[in-house]
Design a protein around this motif. Structure first.
Motif, PDB file in Angstrom:
ATOM      1  N   UNK A  82       0.830  -1.205   0.000  1.00 26.38           N
ATOM      2  CA  UNK A  82       0.000   0.000   0.000  1.00 26.38           C
ATOM      3  C   UNK A  82       0.867   1.260   0.000  1.00 26.38           C
ATOM      4  N   UNK A  83       1.909   1.267   0.792  1.00 22.63           N
ATOM      5  CA  UNK A  83       2.825   2.415   0.829  1.00 22.63           C
ATOM      6  C   UNK A  83       3.494   2.583  -0.539  1.00 22.63           C
ATOM      7  N   UNK A  84       3.945   1.472  -1.102  1.00 19.65           N
ATOM      8  CA  UNK A  84       4.604   1.506  -2.409  1.00 19.65           C
ATOM      9  C   UNK A  84       3.660   2.035  -3.490  1.00 19.65           C
ATOM     10  N   UNK A  85       2.385   1.662  -3.418  1.00 23.75           N
ATOM     11  CA  UNK A  85       1.412   2.062  -4.434  1.00 23.75           C
ATOM     12  C   UNK A  85       1.151   3.568  -4.430  1.00 23.75           C
ATOM     13  N   UNK A  86       1.163   4.182  -3.265  1.00 20.73           N
ATOM     14  CA  UNK A  86       0.876   5.626  -3.194  1.00 20.73           C
ATOM     15  C   UNK A  86       2.134   6.486  -3.227  1.00 20.73           C
ATOM     16  N   UNK A  87       3.291   5.866  -3.133  1.00 24.60           N
ATOM     17  CA  UNK A  87       4.546   6.618  -3.092  1.00 24.60           C
ATOM     18  C   UNK A  87       4.743   7.563  -4.279  1.00 24.60           C
ATOM     19  N   UNK A  88       4.497   7.140  -5.522  1.00 33.23           N
ATOM     20  CA  UNK A  88       4.684   8.072  -6.647  1.00 33.23           C
ATOM     21  C   UNK A  88       3.800   9.321  -6.542  1.00 33.23           C
ATOM     22  N   UNK A 117       3.277  15.083  -5.473  1.00 31.02           N
ATOM     23  CA  UNK A 117       2.595  16.166  -4.754  1.00 31.02           C
ATOM     24  C   UNK A 117       3.589  16.976  -3.930  1.00 31.02           C
ATOM     25  N   UNK A 118       4.522  16.296  -3.276  1.00 30.12           N
ATOM     26  CA  UNK A 118       5.543  17.012  -2.497  1.00 30.12           C
ATOM     27  C   UNK A 118       6.382  17.892  -3.415  1.00 30.12           C
ATOM     28  N   UNK A 119       6.753  17.388  -4.573  1.00 33.87           N
ATOM     29  CA  UNK A 119       7.559  18.168  -5.519  1.00 33.87           C
ATOM     30  C   UNK A 119       6.789  19.414  -5.959  1.00 33.87           C
ATOM     31  N   UNK A 120       5.503  19.262  -6.258  1.00 32.12           N
ATOM     32  CA  UNK A 120       4.681  20.408  -6.648  1.00 32.12           C
ATOM     33  C   UNK A 120       4.564  21.418  -5.509  1.00 32.12           C
ATOM     34  N   UNK A 121       4.390  20.915  -4.296  1.00 34.79           N
ATOM     35  CA  UNK A 121       4.291  21.804  -3.138  1.00 34.79           C
ATOM     36  C   UNK A 121       5.588  22.570  -2.916  1.00 34.79           C
TER      37      UNK A 121
END
Length: 81
Positions: free
Chosen positions: A35-41, A46-50
């Protein structure tokens, strides 16, 4: 008081680790890690955009202070490293 995302993730990990049966524990840990791996990208994007938004008005050092990382790490995030 509302739990932070970090607290929720840590609690989920503790819940998986607390399972008594080895096979069920391993299965739960695998599901948790998947689950963590699936949402990591999506999280990384989102962090990069922020960071890019914050950089419009702040220095690398200030962005680092705001998000709790070093200014060097902010530069790496901005470059998607």
């Amino acid at each position: 008081m509302e739990s932070t995302p970090e607290q929720l993730v840590r609690q989920a990990a503790r819940n998986a680790l607390a399972i008594g049966d080895a096979a069920q524990r391993a299965k739960a840990i695998t599901a948790f890690m998947d689950a963590i791996k699936a949402v990591s990208p999506e999280l990384k994007a989102t962090r990069r955009k922020d960071v890019a938004l914050l950089r419009e008005n702040h220095s690398y050092r200030k962005v680092g202070e705001l998000i709790g990382v070093s200014h060097t790490r902010v530069q790496q995030i901005e470059r998607s490293e």
